[in-house]
Scaffold this active site. Structure first.
Site, PDB file in Angstrom:
ATOM      1  N   HIS A   1      13.687  30.794  15.351  1.00  0.00           N
ATOM      2  CA  HIS A   1      12.595  31.730  15.120  1.00  0.00           C
ATOM      3  C   HIS A   1      11.671  31.211  14.025  1.00  0.00           C
ATOM      4  O   HIS A   1      12.103  30.471  13.139  1.00  0.00           O
ATOM      5  CB  HIS A   1      13.132  33.095  14.664  1.00  0.00           C
ATOM      6  CG  HIS A   1      13.702  33.936  15.753  1.00  0.00           C
ATOM      7  ND1 HIS A   1      14.875  34.642  15.611  1.00  0.00           N
ATOM      8  CD2 HIS A   1      13.264  34.203  17.010  1.00  0.00           C
ATOM      9  CE1 HIS A   1      15.134  35.307  16.730  1.00  0.00           C
ATOM     10  NE2 HIS A   1      14.172  35.057  17.594  1.00  0.00           N
TER      11      HIS A   1
ATOM     12  N   CYS B   1      16.837  39.402   9.800  1.00  0.00           N
ATOM     13  CA  CYS B   1      17.307  39.792  11.137  1.00  0.00           C
ATOM     14  C   CYS B   1      18.082  41.101  11.136  1.00  0.00           C
ATOM     15  O   CYS B   1      18.147  41.803  12.147  1.00  0.00           O
ATOM     16  CB  CYS B   1      18.218  38.711  11.713  1.00  0.00           C
ATOM     17  SG  CYS B   1      17.589  37.032  11.608  1.00  0.00           S
TER      18      CYS B   1
END
Length: 274
Positions: free
Chosen positions: A168, A255
């Site tokens: 990511h 996250c």
């Protein structure tokens, strides 16, 4: 350090790690996470959020979704409302569906990504713009669909490219204050942060780039002493949290939560974002 709506939150949503977290997706096999140790680390993360005065909404584990502890990928929280994402990994699409049943309680507007794929881990919201990195989980159609929504809400979205081999965009960066970003060398070298102050993680400590500013502290993964010392020298207050088990399935500090501010007055639609 001054507070900003992009950095100051009253509420966070988390989800307990499932027993099936051992089957979570990963780019490189570093061994399966220990569910008990993961839960212990997750509890420390929640305590760190609560210590700032935030309300933490703790959702139960979803055993059918090994990666569901990583709630950030399911939605983007902005002052105008929340956007439900379409994760790029097919096994994670159901996580967004589950989150869509919860978030309307906290946001007046709920929008849905209607094309392509995008995950929250590829989205960095600053006080100036929304940065979105294309990756294996966020594609061009997903970025375009996201742009349509946030442009309607008055935001500028800048499309970038996540470095090759990086899961990511935010795997390699984190917002420290309104003008400062913590970044790996490989991401900063692209020039994507040329309008910001950039602090580089130490060589060999790339895994700590995904730090999170939450109110007056930086949530920071334990075990990266050189970068931690550098950040303290720059005046940041760090709360170091063990992250070894989440890291085995490519998870970091951002996250593990959705961060925003909810207001009790239903006629108000301003929620802080992150």
């Amino acid at each position: 350090m001054t507070k900003s709506p992009a950095l100051s939150f009253a509420t966070a949503i988390t989800r307990a790690p499932s027993l099936t977290v051992t089957g979570g997706l990963r780019a490189i096999d570093q061994g399966a996470p220990d569910p008990d140790l993961f839960r212990s680390h997750h509890a420390m993360y929640i305590s760190a959020l609560q210590a700032t005065g935030a309300e933490v909404i703790q959702l139960p584990a979803l055993e059918n979704y090994p990666d569901s502890v990583f709630v950030e990928d399911t939605a983007l929280c902005l002052p105008e409302g929340v956007i439900i994402m379409r994760p790029g990994a097919p096994s994670r699409l159901g996580e967004a569906v589950e989150m869509a049943t919860i978030l309307p309680e906290y946001f007046r507007q709920v929008r849905y990504l209607d094309a392509g794929h995008a995950e929250g881990g590829d989205i960095l919201v600053t006080s100036r713009e929304i940065l979105v990195g294309r990756s294996g989980r966020t594609d061009k159609r997903g970025v375009a669909a996201l742009r349509d929504i946030v442009t309607e809400w008055g935001y500028q979205l800048r499309e970038l490219q996540t470095p090759p081999g990086v899961l990511h965009f935010k795997t390699d960066c984190g917002l420290l204050d309104e003008d400062t970003i913590l970044s790996t060398h490989r991401l900063a070298a692209s020039g994507c942060f040329s309008d910001y102050n950039v602090l580089l993680v130490a060589e060999g400590e790339e895994a700590c780039a995904n730090a999170v500013r939450f109110n007056d502290v930086i949530l920071f993964p334990a075990g990266f002493p050189t970068t931690a010392s550098m950040l303290r020298d720059h005046g940041y207050t760090l709360v170091e949290i063990p992250n070894t088990e989440a890291a085995k399935i490519d998870g970091g500090m951002s996250c593990l939560s959705l961060r925003f501010t909810k207001y009790p007055d239903p006629d108000r639609d301003r929620e802080s974002y992150g």
